[in-house]
Each structure stands twice: as C-alpha cells, then as structure tokens.
Design a protein around this motif. Structure first.
Motif, mmCIF file in Angstrom:
data_model
loop_
_atom_site.group_PDB
_atom_site.id
_atom_site.type_symbol
_atom_site.label_atom_id
_atom_site.label_comp_id
_atom_site.label_asym_id
_atom_site.label_seq_id
_atom_site.Cartn_x
_atom_site.Cartn_y
_atom_site.Cartn_z
ATOM 1 N N SER A 205 -6.280 -7.824 5.271
ATOM 2 C CA SER A 205 -7.134 -7.743 4.096
ATOM 3 C C SER A 205 -6.803 -8.961 3.235
ATOM 4 C CB SER A 205 -6.876 -6.447 3.333
ATOM 5 O OG SER A 205 -7.627 -6.430 2.137
ATOM 6 N N LEU A 206 -7.432 -10.076 3.581
ATOM 7 C CA LEU A 206 -7.147 -11.344 2.917
ATOM 8 C C LEU A 206 -8.439 -12.028 2.461
ATOM 9 C CD1 LEU A 206 -4.528 -12.620 5.523
ATOM 10 C CD2 LEU A 206 -4.029 -11.722 3.253
ATOM 11 N N ASP A 207 -9.496 -11.264 2.263
ATOM 12 C CA ASP A 207 -10.803 -11.833 1.948
ATOM 13 C C ASP A 207 -10.791 -12.714 0.711
ATOM 14 O OD1 ASP A 207 -11.827 -10.570 4.156
ATOM 15 O OD2 ASP A 207 -12.543 -8.833 3.033
ATOM 16 N N ILE B 87 0.006 -18.666 -5.647
ATOM 17 C CA ILE B 87 1.423 -18.659 -6.005
ATOM 18 C C ILE B 87 1.897 -17.221 -5.885
ATOM 19 C CG2 ILE B 87 3.136 -19.102 -7.803
ATOM 20 C CD1 ILE B 87 1.081 -21.091 -9.009
ATOM 21 N N PHE B 88 2.842 -16.990 -4.988
ATOM 22 C CA PHE B 88 3.317 -15.629 -4.759
ATOM 23 C C PHE B 88 4.230 -15.161 -5.870
ATOM 24 C CE2 PHE B 88 2.884 -16.844 -0.138
ATOM 25 C CZ PHE B 88 1.711 -16.138 0.034
ATOM 26 N N ASP B 89 4.043 -13.932 -6.244
ATOM 27 C CA ASP B 89 4.965 -13.253 -7.134
ATOM 28 C C ASP B 89 5.927 -12.431 -6.295
ATOM 29 O OD1 ASP B 89 6.027 -12.185 -9.587
ATOM 30 O OD2 ASP B 89 4.908 -10.357 -9.167
ATOM 31 N N THR B 90 5.394 -11.778 -5.266
ATOM 32 C CA THR B 90 6.199 -10.906 -4.425
ATOM 33 C C THR B 90 5.707 -10.979 -2.984
ATOM 34 O OG1 THR B 90 6.412 -9.359 -6.276
ATOM 35 C CG2 THR B 90 7.032 -8.532 -4.120
ATOM 36 N N VAL C 19 2.900 -6.804 5.928
ATOM 37 C CA VAL C 19 3.301 -7.801 4.951
ATOM 38 C C VAL C 19 2.342 -7.690 3.767
ATOM 39 C CG1 VAL C 19 3.657 -10.257 4.503
ATOM 40 C CG2 VAL C 19 4.125 -9.331 6.774
ATOM 41 N N ASP C 20 2.893 -7.479 2.571
ATOM 42 C CA ASP C 20 2.100 -7.421 1.343
ATOM 43 C C ASP C 20 2.384 -8.665 0.524
ATOM 44 O OD1 ASP C 20 0.847 -4.850 1.586
ATOM 45 O OD2 ASP C 20 2.821 -3.960 1.228
ATOM 46 N N LEU C 21 1.326 -9.328 0.085
ATOM 47 C CA LEU C 21 1.422 -10.560 -0.696
ATOM 48 C C LEU C 21 0.865 -10.280 -2.080
ATOM 49 C CD1 LEU C 21 -0.256 -12.739 2.053
ATOM 50 C CD2 LEU C 21 2.190 -12.505 1.680
ATOM 51 N N LEU D 110 -6.293 -11.643 -5.923
ATOM 52 C CA LEU D 110 -5.900 -12.699 -4.997
ATOM 53 C C LEU D 110 -4.741 -12.272 -4.102
ATOM 54 C CD1 LEU D 110 -6.162 -15.780 -7.372
ATOM 55 C CD2 LEU D 110 -7.824 -14.972 -5.704
ATOM 56 N N CYS D 111 -4.464 -10.990 -4.056
ATOM 57 C CA CYS D 111 -3.398 -10.452 -3.223
ATOM 58 C C CYS D 111 -3.932 -10.234 -1.810
ATOM 59 C CB CYS D 111 -2.887 -9.143 -3.789
ATOM 60 S SG CYS D 111 -2.218 -9.298 -5.446
ATOM 61 N N GLY D 112 -3.062 -9.870 -0.922
ATOM 62 C CA GLY D 112 -3.496 -9.590 0.436
ATOM 63 C C GLY D 112 -2.459 -8.802 1.188
ATOM 64 N N THR D 113 -2.859 -8.327 2.343
ATOM 65 C CA THR D 113 -1.952 -7.587 3.207
ATOM 66 C C THR D 113 -2.379 -7.805 4.655
ATOM 67 O OG1 THR D 113 -0.938 -5.429 3.628
ATOM 68 C CG2 THR D 113 -3.273 -5.435 3.066
ATOM 69 N N PHE D 114 -1.414 -7.777 5.558
ATOM 70 C CA PHE D 114 -1.744 -7.817 6.975
ATOM 71 C C PHE D 114 -0.652 -7.126 7.765
ATOM 72 C CE2 PHE D 114 0.479 -11.787 6.118
ATOM 73 C CZ PHE D 114 1.390 -11.883 7.166
ATOM 74 N N THR D 115 -0.986 -6.765 8.997
ATOM 75 C CA THR D 115 -0.062 -6.096 9.901
ATOM 76 C C THR D 115 0.140 -6.992 11.110
ATOM 77 O OG1 THR D 115 -0.840 -3.948 9.171
ATOM 78 C CG2 THR D 115 0.351 -3.994 11.231
#
Length: 89
Positions: A30-32, A39-42, A59-61, A69-74
């Motif tokens: 989910s990076l659409d 700039i990553f916070d976490t 992985v959670d961004l 502007l966050c995202g997640t992927f497996t």
C-alpha cells in the motif's frame, strides 16, 4: 541529538546513518501516495512471531510529511545492503 551545537549553531546529532535495504518477494503493498523524496519518521517491522507464523514480515513506513505519505508492504525476505555513517553539511 546532543545538547551541543556546532559553529553554525545547529545541534550536533549522533548515530545518524544512511541505511540501504533490499526487500524481495513482496506480496502486498500500500504505497500509492508514497513519494521518493519522503522523510521517514518511523520504520517498523513486524515481529519474529509474525514471520515464523506466516513466512512473511510487514514493513510500515511513517512519514514526517503527513499521514497520507505513509506506506506498508509485506515481503518474504529483506536484507540490509549497506550502512554508511552520515554527517550533515
């Protein structure tokens, strides 16, 4: 961050590194709205138990630029490809 400042008055930062990762066998994402200049916070990884149970990890961004502007992927595998000390100019 330390309580010391440099000659320009900026706080002196420690333990800053540029880290490169490689992830393979990504099965969902989910990076659409994610942008390359983010700039990553976490950066969070799921637990070892999750990996042992499902043979994948998540992985959670999180971004300092806003929740949209966050995202997640497996992924099935991940690797740290380099760690380079970083000193801001």
């Amino acid at each position: 961050m330390t309580n010391h400042t440099d000659s320009k008055g900026y706080f002196i930062l420690t333990k800053h590194h540029e880290i490169a990762f490689r992830f393979d066998d990504i099965s969902s994402q989910s990076l659409d709205d994610f942008i390359a200049d983010n700039i990553f916070d976490t950066l969070r990884f799921s637990t070892v138990e999750h990996y042992e149970r499902d043979s994948v990890f998540t992985v959670d961004l999180d971004s300092v630029m806003g929740s949209d502007l966050c995202g997640t992927f497996t992924a099935q595998t991940g690797l740290v490809t380099s760690v380079t000390p970083y000193t801001p100019n």
